[in-house]
Design a protein around this motif. Structure first.
Motif, PDB file in Angstrom:
ATOM      1  N   VAL A 147       0.849  -1.193   0.000  1.00  0.00           N
ATOM      2  CA  VAL A 147       0.000   0.000   0.000  1.00  0.00           C
ATOM      3  C   VAL A 147       0.883   1.240   0.000  1.00  0.00           C
ATOM      4  CG1 VAL A 147      -1.960   1.172   1.096  1.00  0.00           C
ATOM      5  CG2 VAL A 147      -1.702  -1.317   1.332  1.00  0.00           C
ATOM      6  N   GLY A 148       0.734   2.062  -1.030  1.00  0.00           N
ATOM      7  CA  GLY A 148       1.638   3.210  -1.150  1.00  0.00           C
ATOM      8  C   GLY A 148       1.067   4.305  -2.021  1.00  0.00           C
ATOM      9  N   GLY A 149       1.942   4.963  -2.749  1.00  0.00           N
ATOM     10  CA  GLY A 149       1.509   6.117  -3.536  1.00  0.00           C
ATOM     11  C   GLY A 149       1.545   7.364  -2.673  1.00  0.00           C
ATOM     12  N   LEU A 150       0.507   8.194  -2.762  1.00  0.00           N
ATOM     13  CA  LEU A 150       0.469   9.472  -2.053  1.00  0.00           C
ATOM     14  C   LEU A 150       0.038   9.277  -0.598  1.00  0.00           C
ATOM     15  CD1 LEU A 150      -1.177  11.533  -4.935  1.00  0.00           C
ATOM     16  CD2 LEU A 150       1.239  11.517  -4.250  1.00  0.00           C
ATOM     17  N   VAL A 151       0.930   8.680   0.181  1.00  0.00           N
ATOM     18  CA  VAL A 151       0.662   8.429   1.603  1.00  0.00           C
ATOM     19  C   VAL A 151       1.908   8.783   2.415  1.00  0.00           C
ATOM     20  CG1 VAL A 151      -0.975   6.559   1.110  1.00  0.00           C
ATOM     21  CG2 VAL A 151       1.440   6.002   1.512  1.00  0.00           C
ATOM     22  N   ALA A 152       1.689   9.111   3.683  1.00  0.00           N
ATOM     23  CA  ALA A 152       2.825   9.449   4.542  1.00  0.00           C
ATOM     24  C   ALA A 152       3.498   8.196   5.080  1.00  0.00           C
ATOM     25  CB  ALA A 152       2.338  10.320   5.701  1.00  0.00           C
ATOM     26  N   ASN A 153       2.761   7.089   5.094  1.00  0.00           N
ATOM     27  CA  ASN A 153       3.242   5.893   5.792  1.00  0.00           C
ATOM     28  C   ASN A 153       3.010   4.639   4.950  1.00  0.00           C
ATOM     29  OD1 ASN A 153       4.040   4.182   7.889  1.00  0.00           O
ATOM     30  ND2 ASN A 153       1.993   4.174   8.825  1.00  0.00           N
ATOM     31  N   PRO A 154       3.761   4.505   3.844  1.00  0.00           N
ATOM     32  CA  PRO A 154       3.541   3.323   2.990  1.00  0.00           C
ATOM     33  C   PRO A 154       3.850   2.040   3.756  1.00  0.00           C
ATOM     34  CG  PRO A 154       5.530   4.507   2.315  1.00  0.00           C
ATOM     35  CD  PRO A 154       4.879   5.336   3.381  1.00  0.00           C
TER      36      PRO A 154
ATOM     37  N   LEU B 141      -3.561  -7.907   7.871  1.00  0.00           N
ATOM     38  CA  LEU B 141      -4.864  -7.376   7.434  1.00  0.00           C
ATOM     39  C   LEU B 141      -5.974  -7.793   8.390  1.00  0.00           C
ATOM     40  CD1 LEU B 141      -4.802  -7.796   3.545  1.00  0.00           C
ATOM     41  CD2 LEU B 141      -4.397  -5.730   4.882  1.00  0.00           C
ATOM     42  N   ARG B 142      -5.892  -9.027   8.861  1.00  0.00           N
ATOM     43  CA  ARG B 142      -6.938  -9.504   9.781  1.00  0.00           C
ATOM     44  C   ARG B 142      -6.983  -8.662  11.049  1.00  0.00           C
ATOM     45  NH1 ARG B 142      -6.041 -15.312   8.178  1.00  0.00           N
ATOM     46  NH2 ARG B 142      -7.597 -15.557   6.533  1.00  0.00           N
ATOM     47  N   LYS B 143      -5.840  -8.033  11.378  1.00  0.00           N
ATOM     48  CA  LYS B 143      -5.816  -7.205  12.600  1.00  0.00           C
ATOM     49  C   LYS B 143      -6.709  -5.970  12.458  1.00  0.00           C
ATOM     50  CE  LYS B 143      -1.278  -8.808  13.973  1.00  0.00           C
ATOM     51  NZ  LYS B 143       0.080  -8.647  13.455  1.00  0.00           N
ATOM     52  N   PHE B 144      -7.089  -5.648  11.238  1.00  0.00           N
ATOM     53  CA  PHE B 144      -8.026  -4.528  11.057  1.00  0.00           C
ATOM     54  C   PHE B 144      -9.446  -4.935  11.448  1.00  0.00           C
ATOM     55  CE2 PHE B 144      -4.692  -3.008   8.060  1.00  0.00           C
ATOM     56  CZ  PHE B 144      -4.483  -1.770   8.637  1.00  0.00           C
ATOM     57  N   GLY B 145      -9.627  -6.192  11.771  1.00  0.00           N
ATOM     58  CA  GLY B 145     -10.937  -6.658  12.230  1.00  0.00           C
ATOM     59  C   GLY B 145     -11.565  -7.610  11.253  1.00  0.00           C
TER      60      GLY B 145
ATOM     61  N   ILE C  30     -24.585 -12.070  -0.400  1.00  0.00           N
ATOM     62  CA  ILE C  30     -23.360 -12.760   0.025  1.00  0.00           C
ATOM     63  C   ILE C  30     -22.943 -12.329   1.434  1.00  0.00           C
ATOM     64  CG2 ILE C  30     -20.928 -13.200  -0.557  1.00  0.00           C
ATOM     65  CD1 ILE C  30     -21.582 -12.736  -3.462  1.00  0.00           C
ATOM     66  N   PRO C  31     -22.788 -13.295   2.337  1.00  0.00           N
ATOM     67  CA  PRO C  31     -22.310 -12.958   3.680  1.00  0.00           C
ATOM     68  C   PRO C  31     -20.775 -12.919   3.731  1.00  0.00           C
ATOM     69  CG  PRO C  31     -23.150 -15.228   3.635  1.00  0.00           C
ATOM     70  CD  PRO C  31     -23.141 -14.735   2.220  1.00  0.00           C
ATOM     71  N   TRP C  32     -20.238 -11.732   3.473  1.00  0.00           N
ATOM     72  CA  TRP C  32     -18.786 -11.555   3.486  1.00  0.00           C
ATOM     73  C   TRP C  32     -18.273 -11.470   4.913  1.00  0.00           C
ATOM     74  CZ3 TRP C  32     -17.053 -12.234  -1.236  1.00  0.00           C
ATOM     75  CH2 TRP C  32     -17.760 -11.757  -2.331  1.00  0.00           C
ATOM     76  N   VAL C  33     -16.997 -11.727   5.086  1.00  0.00           N
ATOM     77  CA  VAL C  33     -16.293 -11.383   6.315  1.00  0.00           C
ATOM     78  C   VAL C  33     -15.191 -10.426   5.897  1.00  0.00           C
ATOM     79  CG1 VAL C  33     -14.854 -12.239   8.199  1.00  0.00           C
ATOM     80  CG2 VAL C  33     -16.756 -13.627   7.359  1.00  0.00           C
ATOM     81  N   GLY C  34     -15.094  -9.291   6.589  1.00  0.00           N
ATOM     82  CA  GLY C  34     -14.070  -8.335   6.195  1.00  0.00           C
ATOM     83  C   GLY C  34     -14.033  -7.149   7.124  1.00  0.00           C
ATOM     84  N   PHE C  35     -13.390  -6.088   6.658  1.00  0.00           N
ATOM     85  CA  PHE C  35     -13.265  -4.876   7.484  1.00  0.00           C
ATOM     86  C   PHE C  35     -13.325  -3.659   6.571  1.00  0.00           C
ATOM     87  CE2 PHE C  35      -9.051  -6.146   6.159  1.00  0.00           C
ATOM     88  CZ  PHE C  35      -8.466  -4.951   5.755  1.00  0.00           C
ATOM     89  N   PRO C  36     -13.739  -2.520   7.133  1.00  0.00           N
ATOM     90  CA  PRO C  36     -13.822  -1.328   6.293  1.00  0.00           C
ATOM     91  C   PRO C  36     -12.458  -0.931   5.733  1.00  0.00           C
ATOM     92  CG  PRO C  36     -14.956  -0.976   8.382  1.00  0.00           C
ATOM     93  CD  PRO C  36     -14.209  -2.278   8.495  1.00  0.00           C
ATOM     94  N   LEU C  37     -12.415  -0.695   4.436  1.00  0.00           N
ATOM     95  CA  LEU C  37     -11.172  -0.261   3.779  1.00  0.00           C
ATOM     96  C   LEU C  37     -10.635   1.011   4.430  1.00  0.00           C
ATOM     97  CD1 LEU C  37      -9.131  -0.336   1.392  1.00  0.00           C
ATOM     98  CD2 LEU C  37     -10.849   0.913   0.044  1.00  0.00           C
TER      99      LEU C  37
ATOM    100  N   LEU D  54      -6.767   2.524   4.994  1.00  0.00           N
ATOM    101  CA  LEU D  54      -6.330   3.789   4.384  1.00  0.00           C
ATOM    102  C   LEU D  54      -5.859   4.775   5.453  1.00  0.00           C
ATOM    103  CD1 LEU D  54      -9.021   4.185   1.586  1.00  0.00           C
ATOM    104  CD2 LEU D  54      -6.674   3.373   1.360  1.00  0.00           C
ATOM    105  N   LYS D  55      -6.569   4.805   6.566  1.00  0.00           N
ATOM    106  CA  LYS D  55      -6.145   5.721   7.645  1.00  0.00           C
ATOM    107  C   LYS D  55      -4.764   5.326   8.161  1.00  0.00           C
ATOM    108  CE  LYS D  55     -10.766   6.992   9.079  1.00  0.00           C
ATOM    109  NZ  LYS D  55     -11.890   6.404   9.832  1.00  0.00           N
ATOM    110  N   ALA D  56      -4.496   4.031   8.218  1.00  0.00           N
ATOM    111  CA  ALA D  56      -3.215   3.552   8.738  1.00  0.00           C
ATOM    112  C   ALA D  56      -2.037   4.003   7.878  1.00  0.00           C
ATOM    113  CB  ALA D  56      -3.227   2.028   8.860  1.00  0.00           C
TER     114      ALA D  56
END
Ligand code: MTE
Length: 326
Positions: A118-125, A133-137, A155-162, A166-168
């Motif tokens: 995860v990178g590009g225009l970010v302060a903390n790539p 990723l699972r630690k995001f919930g 579809i019953p997905w399991v996941g976390f808000p993107l 992005l905030k991280a």
């Protein structure tokens, strides 16, 4: 098992079932086009003709039974599709354009180790592996998926808000869009040897769409790790947009200033726009989007604006001409 390499240790623990958050409840170029088979349904008369029947001959029975989770519905009260339906009727062009063949071809595809850069225009790539990723919930989100081809599933997905990811990485103020890139592995992905598409599969969202709470990165399905055919080990799910925006098997996410050009925009710009919001009022150039066939049902049902999520997302497009920004 119809999907590869899922050690028992990885099966979602029971607490996830118990603490499951019923998120939605209460919450509020034409010659070229002829070649584009799936997201450009072959121009047959009527969708039914283009779709193999799932029940009976087409589906492979006896994978993981959804028994413990039977009875799931979306917030509109419609039942979730079965495990077999969700995992045996897939669009995953890296393998094949034949929906009922994807599961078989995806079997055994290695998803460990897997990194998402995860990178590009970010302060903390940062580079994440799947445990990171699972630690995001992990929470359950029961979403409708509406394919641009006019079929749909619940579809019953399991996941976390993107948004959490992005905030991280701390987007810089210049970042306006998010660009997603899927795995590129032509040696093992026969579809990528085809020159019809510009591989790898790329998709994009505006930053505010990407930050919306409905937008998730999914790592599971029916409380289990995501099968490869559904985009293991991690995929995007944007439920108010046509299914092709929900890019599978992501390896790279970049914050960017310019609107990304997706694989589908590059392949057929007059048919597939950047926004791809589900909209019954705006037909695909080759078919109507007014109705859809829910997999497992016979009768077509009306397609809902923003796939039924208008209350949550319509404000993102206030003052935009949705015919132009299709
Ligand atoms: N992602 C990748 N990498 N490759 C694809 O071919 N197909 C898209 C989307 N994501 C696709 C993809 C399309 S057209 C749809 S409708 C959905 O995945 C289907 O998701 P499903 O097979 O899990 O139902």
């Amino acid at each position: 098992m119809s999907y590869p390499k899922i050690p028992a240790s990885e099966i979602t623990p029971e607490h996830l079932y118990r603490s499951r958050r019923r998120f939605m409840k209460g919450a509020g170029a034409m010659a070229m086009a002829a070649l584009l088979a799936a997201c450009g349904v072959p121009s047959l008369k009527g969708q039914e003709a283009a779709e193999p029947a799932l029940s009976g001959a087409g589906a492979t029975p006896g994978t993981v039974p959804p028994t413990p989770l039977a009875g799931l519905t979306d917030e509109l009260g419609d039942p979730a599709n079965t495990w077999d339906e969700i995992t045996h009727y897939n669009n995953f062009y890296e393998f094949t354009t034949k929906k009922t063949k994807v599961a078989q071809m995806a079997e055994g595809y290695p998803t460990e180790p897997w990194k998402v850069e995860v990178g590009g225009l970010v302060a903390n790539p940062r580079t994440f592996d799947i445990d990171d990723l699972r630690k995001f919930g992990e929470e359950e989100r029961i979403y409708r998926l509406r394919c641009v081809e006019a079929w749909s599933m619940v579809i019953p997905w399991v996941g976390f808000p993107l948004a959490r990811l992005l905030k991280a990485v701390e987007p810089l103020s210049k970042a306006k869009y998010v660009r997603f890139q899927a795995v590129f592995d032509p040696d093992r992905l026969p579809g990528q040897r085809s020159k019809v598409y510009q591989w790898p599969y790329v998709e994009g969202l505006r930053l505010d769409e990407a930050m919306h709470d409905l937008t998730i990165l999914a790592t599971g399905l029916y409380g289990k790790p995501l099968p490869m055919q559904n985009g293991a080990p991690v995929r995007l799910v944007v439920p108010w947009k046509y299914g092709f925006k929900s890019i599978k098997s992501i390896v790279k996410i970049d914050l960017v200033e310019e609107m990304p050009v997706s694989l589908w925009m590059a392949a057929a710009p007059n048919e597939y726009g950047f926004y791809a919001n589900v909209n019954p009022e705006v037909p695909h150039p080759r078919w109507s989007q007014r109705t859809e066939r829910r997999i497992g049902e016979r009768k077509r049902r009306p397609t809902l604006m923003f796939n039924g999520y208008a209350e949550q997302v319509a404000h993102l497009y206030a003052n935009m001409d949705l015919r132009k920004n299709f």
